[in-house]
Design a protein around this motif. Structure first.
Motif, PDB file in Angstrom:
ATOM      1  N   ASP A 193       0.838  -1.186   0.000  1.00 18.07           N
ATOM      2  CA  ASP A 193       0.000   0.000   0.000  1.00 18.07           C
ATOM      3  C   ASP A 193       0.880   1.246   0.000  1.00 18.07           C
ATOM      4  N   LEU A 229      -0.311   4.326  -0.405  1.00 17.36           N
ATOM      5  CA  LEU A 229      -1.039   5.494   0.077  1.00 17.36           C
ATOM      6  C   LEU A 229      -0.839   5.732   1.573  1.00 17.36           C
ATOM      7  N   ILE A 257       2.099   8.115   2.342  1.00 15.48           N
ATOM      8  CA  ILE A 257       1.754   9.471   1.887  1.00 15.48           C
ATOM      9  C   ILE A 257       0.755  10.099   2.850  1.00 15.48           C
ATOM     10  N   ALA A 258      -0.220   9.313   3.304  1.00 16.42           N
ATOM     11  CA  ALA A 258      -1.202   9.821   4.265  1.00 16.42           C
ATOM     12  C   ALA A 258      -0.526  10.185   5.579  1.00 16.42           C
ATOM     13  N   GLU A 313       5.582  11.598  -9.720  1.00 12.86           N
ATOM     14  CA  GLU A 313       5.112  11.366  -8.348  1.00 12.86           C
ATOM     15  C   GLU A 313       6.286  11.376  -7.365  1.00 12.86           C
TER      16      GLU A 313
END
Length: 102
Positions: free
Chosen positions: A2, A4, A7-8, A44
């Motif tokens: 994962d 994300l 980044i979260a 990114e």
């Protein structure tokens, strides 16, 4: 894997104004991205590393580093890390040091 979650975590640290944690988390998120098959830096990755650099600029460690660099003659060009962010400056200034190096 994962991508994300790191980044979260970085965005949450930035929203708490925890600049050190945010810079480290953005760098870790960029390091976790899969490598480009052609060896290029993806948009990114560059975005994450620039976010890390922006957070780094708010830390006392970076401000002291910048003052040391600006006191040198001739004055060095510090724009290279912004133009081509690699995360090495974040690691150099914010990574925990071992007791033997202290």
């Amino acid at each position: 894997m994962d991508l994300l979650a790191p980044i979260a975590a970085a965005q949450a640290a930035r929203s708490r104004l925890d600049w050190r944690a945010a810079a480290m988390a953005f760098t870790a998120a960029a390091d976790a991205l899969p490598a480009d098959p052609h060896g290029n830096v993806t948009a990114e990755e560059r975005s994450l590393r620039r976010n890390a650099h922006l957070c780094l600029c708010r830390t006392p460690q970076f401000q002291a580093y910048r003052e040391r660099m600006h006191s040198q003659k001739p004055r060095p060009d510090l724009s290279h890390e912004w133009l081509n962010p690699r995360g090495s400056l974040v690691d150099m200034l914010l990574a925990p040091r071992s007791r033997s190096a202290a």
